[in-house]
Design a protein around this motif. Structure first.
Motif, mmCIF file in Angstrom:
data_model
loop_
_atom_site.group_PDB
_atom_site.id
_atom_site.type_symbol
_atom_site.label_atom_id
_atom_site.label_comp_id
_atom_site.label_asym_id
_atom_site.label_seq_id
_atom_site.Cartn_x
_atom_site.Cartn_y
_atom_site.Cartn_z
ATOM 1 N N ARG A 159 0.833 -1.209 0.000
ATOM 2 C CA ARG A 159 0.000 0.000 0.000
ATOM 3 C C ARG A 159 0.868 1.258 0.000
ATOM 4 O O ARG A 159 0.562 2.237 -0.681
ATOM 5 C CB ARG A 159 -0.945 0.014 1.206
ATOM 6 C CG ARG A 159 -2.174 -0.862 1.062
ATOM 7 C CD ARG A 159 -3.196 -0.585 2.162
ATOM 8 N NE ARG A 159 -4.432 -1.316 1.917
ATOM 9 C CZ ARG A 159 -4.725 -2.495 2.442
ATOM 10 N NH1 ARG A 159 -3.846 -3.076 3.255
ATOM 11 N NH2 ARG A 159 -5.864 -3.092 2.174
ATOM 12 N N THR A 198 -7.198 -10.717 -1.244
ATOM 13 C CA THR A 198 -8.142 -10.337 -2.297
ATOM 14 C C THR A 198 -8.537 -8.873 -2.169
ATOM 15 O O THR A 198 -8.599 -8.127 -3.156
ATOM 16 C CB THR A 198 -9.389 -11.229 -2.234
ATOM 17 O OG1 THR A 198 -9.004 -12.600 -2.378
ATOM 18 C CG2 THR A 198 -10.368 -10.872 -3.340
ATOM 19 N N GLU A 199 -8.772 -8.438 -0.933
ATOM 20 C CA GLU A 199 -9.127 -7.038 -0.692
ATOM 21 C C GLU A 199 -7.975 -6.112 -1.086
ATOM 22 O O GLU A 199 -8.181 -5.071 -1.729
ATOM 23 C CB GLU A 199 -9.468 -6.835 0.781
ATOM 24 C CG GLU A 199 -9.804 -5.391 1.148
ATOM 25 C CD GLU A 199 -9.976 -5.207 2.646
ATOM 26 O OE1 GLU A 199 -10.249 -4.065 3.053
ATOM 27 O OE2 GLU A 199 -9.827 -6.190 3.401
ATOM 28 N N GLY A 253 -7.576 -5.944 -4.892
ATOM 29 C CA GLY A 253 -8.651 -5.129 -5.448
ATOM 30 C C GLY A 253 -8.409 -3.645 -5.247
ATOM 31 O O GLY A 253 -8.616 -2.833 -6.169
ATOM 32 N N GLU A 254 -7.970 -3.273 -4.056
ATOM 33 C CA GLU A 254 -7.710 -1.858 -3.762
ATOM 34 C C GLU A 254 -6.568 -1.311 -4.613
ATOM 35 O O GLU A 254 -6.678 -0.216 -5.199
ATOM 36 C CB GLU A 254 -7.371 -1.708 -2.282
ATOM 37 C CG GLU A 254 -7.065 -0.272 -1.865
ATOM 38 C CD GLU A 254 -6.663 -0.163 -0.405
ATOM 39 O OE1 GLU A 254 -6.373 0.966 0.029
ATOM 40 O OE2 GLU A 254 -6.636 -1.205 0.300
ATOM 41 N N SER A 286 -5.441 -2.502 -7.462
ATOM 42 C CA SER A 286 -5.844 -2.506 -8.868
ATOM 43 C C SER A 286 -6.740 -1.327 -9.198
ATOM 44 O O SER A 286 -6.659 -0.744 -10.284
ATOM 45 C CB SER A 286 -6.565 -3.817 -9.208
ATOM 46 O OG SER A 286 -5.725 -4.936 -9.028
ATOM 47 N N LEU A 287 -7.589 -0.952 -8.253
ATOM 48 C CA LEU A 287 -8.513 0.153 -8.474
ATOM 49 C C LEU A 287 -7.793 1.493 -8.542
ATOM 50 O O LEU A 287 -8.153 2.357 -9.350
ATOM 51 C CB LEU A 287 -9.553 0.177 -7.346
ATOM 52 C CG LEU A 287 -10.604 1.304 -7.395
ATOM 53 C CD1 LEU A 287 -11.480 1.169 -8.633
ATOM 54 C CD2 LEU A 287 -11.448 1.277 -6.124
ATOM 55 N N HIS A 288 -6.753 1.643 -7.745
ATOM 56 C CA HIS A 288 -6.136 2.965 -7.593
ATOM 57 C C HIS A 288 -4.795 3.130 -8.305
ATOM 58 O O HIS A 288 -4.274 4.244 -8.335
ATOM 59 C CB HIS A 288 -5.951 3.274 -6.108
ATOM 60 C CG HIS A 288 -7.225 3.409 -5.349
ATOM 61 N ND1 HIS A 288 -8.105 4.449 -5.534
ATOM 62 C CD2 HIS A 288 -7.797 2.598 -4.410
ATOM 63 C CE1 HIS A 288 -9.146 4.303 -4.733
ATOM 64 N NE2 HIS A 288 -8.988 3.189 -4.049
ATOM 65 N N SER A 289 -4.238 2.068 -8.871
ATOM 66 C CA SER A 289 -2.919 2.179 -9.492
ATOM 67 C C SER A 289 -2.884 1.485 -10.853
ATOM 68 O O SER A 289 -2.992 0.256 -10.936
ATOM 69 C CB SER A 289 -1.843 1.577 -8.581
ATOM 70 O OG SER A 289 -0.585 1.538 -9.240
ATOM 71 N N ASP A 290 -2.698 2.262 -11.909
ATOM 72 C CA ASP A 290 -2.540 1.692 -13.249
ATOM 73 C C ASP A 290 -1.284 0.826 -13.315
ATOM 74 O O ASP A 290 -1.270 -0.216 -13.973
ATOM 75 C CB ASP A 290 -2.461 2.799 -14.296
ATOM 76 C CG ASP A 290 -3.759 3.570 -14.440
ATOM 77 O OD1 ASP A 290 -4.818 3.027 -14.069
ATOM 78 O OD2 ASP A 290 -3.715 4.722 -14.924
ATOM 79 N N ARG A 332 -1.903 -2.608 -11.824
ATOM 80 C CA ARG A 332 -2.686 -3.473 -12.729
ATOM 81 C C ARG A 332 -1.805 -4.029 -13.836
ATOM 82 O O ARG A 332 -1.900 -5.215 -14.186
ATOM 83 C CB ARG A 332 -3.853 -2.686 -13.333
ATOM 84 C CG ARG A 332 -4.977 -2.401 -12.375
ATOM 85 C CD ARG A 332 -6.247 -2.009 -13.112
ATOM 86 N NE ARG A 332 -6.056 -0.840 -13.961
ATOM 87 C CZ ARG A 332 -6.161 0.420 -13.545
ATOM 88 N NH1 ARG A 332 -6.436 0.672 -12.276
ATOM 89 N NH2 ARG A 332 -5.994 1.427 -14.375
#
Length: 295
Positions: A158, A198-199, A202-203, A205-209, A212
């Motif tokens: 994070r 998993t959480e 997901g977090e 992936s949502l906030h960092s290109d 991903r």
């Protein structure tokens, strides 16, 4: 995490890295539709039928033998860490079935806290999914004061991907980010049913290109030794070697120790940082049990 998808994408990305020429195969005439090796070429190199290999790549691994997995690993030129990851994905065991039960919270033993405090260099204990379980004052001063953060944010991944300070701190941020993702991938192969993982995925992936993109590469890494270049806001540029040691009694805990080259500018910088930490009142390394990240 879906095991069939994981093994399919892992094997596909490993195939894509190797050309027929690198694998010692004669080049085929005509245009190739896929980068790297075709499935039938991997099957040829591994000495198995095409149908057998296709079933394996689709995640149908029941009854697959270690001999076949070893042959596929050799055909794809997997290193030791990648081979172990393939076995984790392809060979569910009774131990894995037991892991589906909730993971017990991790605790750092008092002796480990004392060891951290006794070291004159930055050091931390990482747990599952790169949670930062403990560190000494010098490590908090070097990287960030994880203990001052909310429980869910006491995580190295994070910090790397979601905190702008990490981009300024790590001179080779892209390499650090790649190593971070590859470390999480390896953990995911061992703990596919960890809901907190998993959480986290997901977090990020949502906030960092960047996360991903790197996650889609399916690279894996087992940290043992290496170096990091940093630009610290107080002491400037420094290069530190690190070593990762297993913590006895918990296979998901590691002790990470950072050391500068003796008599180097980096050693001088660490000395200045140590003097600064001694003159301030920072968080202690040994919080009460309620401060340990859950899981």
């Amino acid at each position: 995490m879906d095991r069939s998808t994981e093994i399919r994408e892992f094997l596909r990305t490993r195939r894509a890295r190797i050309t027929p020429e690198q694998a010692g195969l004669a080049p085929h005439a005509g245009t190739r539709r896929v980068p790297g090796l075709r499935r039938e070429e991997v099957a040829q190199l591994a000495g198995v039928s095409v149908d057998y290999y296709v079933r394996l790549e689709r995640g149908r691994t029941q009854g697959v033998s270690e001999t076949v997995l070893d042959a596929v690993a050799r055909a794809l030129r997997l290193d030791d860490t990648e081979r172990a990851h393939l076995f984790d994905l392809a060979r569910p065991t009774a131990a894995r079935a037991r892991r589906r039960r909730p993971l017990a919270p991790q605790k750092v033993r008092p002796a480990v806290y004392r060891a951290l405090d006794s070291l004159g260099v930055p050091a931390m204990v990482q747990g599952r999914r790169m949670d930062v379980l403990a560190a000494n004052k010098l490590c908090y001063a070097l990287i960030t004061d994880f203990q001052a953060r909310p429980h869910r944010e006491r995580n190295a991944a994070r910090f790397v991907f979601l905190d702008d300070a990490a981009h300024s701190l790590y001179t080779d941020w892209e390499r650090v980010a790649g190593d971070c993702v590859a470390t999480l991938r390896l953990y995911a192969g061992r703990h596919p049913d960890d809901p907190q993982l998993t959480e986290l995925i997901g977090e990020l992936s949502l906030h960092s290109d960047t996360f991903r993109r790197l996650w889609a590469d399916h690279d894996v890494l087992a940290h043992t030794t290496g170096s990091k270049r940093l630009h610290h806001p107080l002491v400037g540029d420094l290069t530190l070697e690190y070593v990762v040691l297993a913590v006895e009694g918990d296979p998901d805990q590691t002790l990470i120790i950072y050391t500068p080259e003796p008599a180097s500018p980096s050693a001088e910088a660490i000395g200045i940082l140590a003097s600064w930490t001694h003159s301030t009142t920072g968080a202690h390394t040994a919080p009460d049990a309620s401060h340990h990240p859950a899981g």
